[in-house]
Design an enzyme around this catalytic site. Sequence first.
Site, PDB file in Angstrom:
ATOM      1  N   SER A 160       0.837  -1.194   0.000  1.00 42.08           N
ATOM      2  CA  SER A 160       0.000   0.000   0.000  1.00 42.08           C
ATOM      3  C   SER A 160       0.873   1.245   0.000  1.00 42.08           C
ATOM      4  O   SER A 160       2.061   1.196  -0.317  1.00 42.08           O
ATOM      5  CB  SER A 160      -0.935  -0.038   1.207  1.00 42.08           C
ATOM      6  OG  SER A 160      -1.916   0.977   1.121  1.00 42.08           O
ATOM      7  N   GLY A 176       2.035   3.248   2.430  1.00 44.61           N
ATOM      8  CA  GLY A 176       3.158   3.315   3.358  1.00 44.61           C
ATOM      9  C   GLY A 176       4.356   2.528   2.866  1.00 44.61           C
ATOM     10  O   GLY A 176       5.501   2.989   2.943  1.00 44.61           O
ATOM     11  N   GLU A 177       4.092   1.324   2.355  1.00 51.85           N
ATOM     12  CA  GLU A 177       5.180   0.497   1.837  1.00 51.85           C
ATOM     13  C   GLU A 177       5.767   1.096   0.559  1.00 51.85           C
ATOM     14  O   GLU A 177       6.952   0.920   0.262  1.00 51.85           O
ATOM     15  CB  GLU A 177       4.678  -0.920   1.574  1.00 51.85           C
ATOM     16  CG  GLU A 177       4.291  -1.690   2.832  1.00 51.85           C
ATOM     17  CD  GLU A 177       2.974  -1.251   3.423  1.00 51.85           C
ATOM     18  OE1 GLU A 177       2.843  -1.251   4.668  1.00 51.85           O
ATOM     19  OE2 GLU A 177       2.062  -0.877   2.644  1.00 51.85           O
ATOM     20  N   LEU A 178       4.932   1.809  -0.205  1.00 46.79           N
ATOM     21  CA  LEU A 178       5.439   2.467  -1.408  1.00 46.79           C
ATOM     22  C   LEU A 178       6.438   3.556  -1.039  1.00 46.79           C
ATOM     23  O   LEU A 178       7.422   3.781  -1.760  1.00 46.79           O
ATOM     24  CB  LEU A 178       4.280   3.062  -2.216  1.00 46.79           C
ATOM     25  CG  LEU A 178       4.628   3.600  -3.607  1.00 46.79           C
ATOM     26  CD1 LEU A 178       5.165   2.494  -4.505  1.00 46.79           C
ATOM     27  CD2 LEU A 178       3.415   4.269  -4.243  1.00 46.79           C
ATOM     28  N   CYS A 196       9.665   1.785  -0.554  1.00 44.58           N
ATOM     29  CA  CYS A 196      10.266   1.468  -1.855  1.00 44.58           C
ATOM     30  C   CYS A 196      10.853   2.715  -2.511  1.00 44.58           C
ATOM     31  O   CYS A 196      11.912   2.646  -3.157  1.00 44.58           O
ATOM     32  CB  CYS A 196       9.217   0.854  -2.784  1.00 44.58           C
ATOM     33  SG  CYS A 196       8.650  -0.796  -2.321  1.00 44.58           S
TER      34      CYS A 196
END
EC number: 2.4.99.12
Length: 411
Positions: A59, A61-63, A66
């Site tokens: 989602s 936050g994880e993007l 990255c």
Amino acid sequence: MLFFYRILTILLWIPIRVLSLSIPAAREFFRVRKEDFVRIRSLPDPDPARKVIWFHASSVGELDQCRALATVFRKRKPETLILQSVFSPSVRESQLDAFPADVTFHLPLDFPWAYGFLFDKFRPRTLVCMAWDRWPNLLLSAKKRGIRTLLACAVITPPAGFLGKKFYRCVFALFDRIYPSHLSAEKNFRELLGQKAEIRTLGDCRIDTVIRKVESNPGSFRRPNGYPFPKVLLLASTYEECEGLFLPLLSEPSLNDFAFWIFPHKTDPARIRSILTEVSRRTENVRLYTSGPFEAANARVVVFDVLGILAFAYQAADFAYVGGGLHHRVHNVLEPAYFGLPILTGPKIDHSPEAKELNSQGGLFIVKNEKDVLETLSLPSERLEKIASSNRAFLESGRGAAERIYEELEK
């Protein structure tokens, strides 16, 4: 366990496709993935000698995690071909378009046959998943092709029961290396996988994204000129449950010098109208952020009906409430921590190692009712100064995680 998971996903294929015909959100889910497939198939095959790395984010936050890693690769190894996949529909197309990757796409559903064309076309050397994401068939497909698999900024939630723990152990064991975000997460992974597993705490590279974002626009958000309220309580990423807790406090005499700035999680017109209706039942001293120049605003309650300024608005606040923790899971607490704010949220923080760490250090407070909120907002100034120093130090201690993870990926 993995065998039964694969069988289950195969059996679910037909029911899922049938249901998608009658559910608009499911139709949209498959539509964007079909468009991605057609677009990717039309791309030229990359040079076999070119290094390819695949980042996956569940989602938003994880993007961000990255993005920090991809930025390092663009700086240090610009010739690397970067693939970026996401899963959640909460990721906007504009966010993907602006991402520093060569190819972006939405991850298919986790069926055994879903990933072959991606691996065969791009032939990545490494697959990096973020935080807690672990799609068994994706990892099995990568392992089958000899692709290195890593979990970066890793976190783990307690598995439910014996079967849950066994399934977790099977899935996380598919990663060649795991890089937890904090030492507490490393301890949990070692308890699950054993001491011989390749596990090393390198930090959360979302901290790098947060620091880069707010430091790129210092002083970009200020309180209105002559604002009549000396203290600002910023309510971030709010849901109805959040407003149900905080809006009644507008009539609390001890908070008469507090302004309430509300940043709802969703800013569609219906949601904004709903918030304005609820606020207006308690006070007429309310305005929309976009209703006029904010520099001249004097309303006690401001409802922010735009996106993209929350990270900077924290610098003008005294306290921050971060939504999600009352009913589901807390949202990003790193941005208010960067500005040294005392942070309030609901009890559902187990998935967020940074929230747990801030809570253990005394800079994040769990609130379940009005009494909890009032106690936190009445903390003495000496305590608030210590919280500000502690929360800022927490962010600084995590600076450079993306560089550390990059160095490990290059080994």
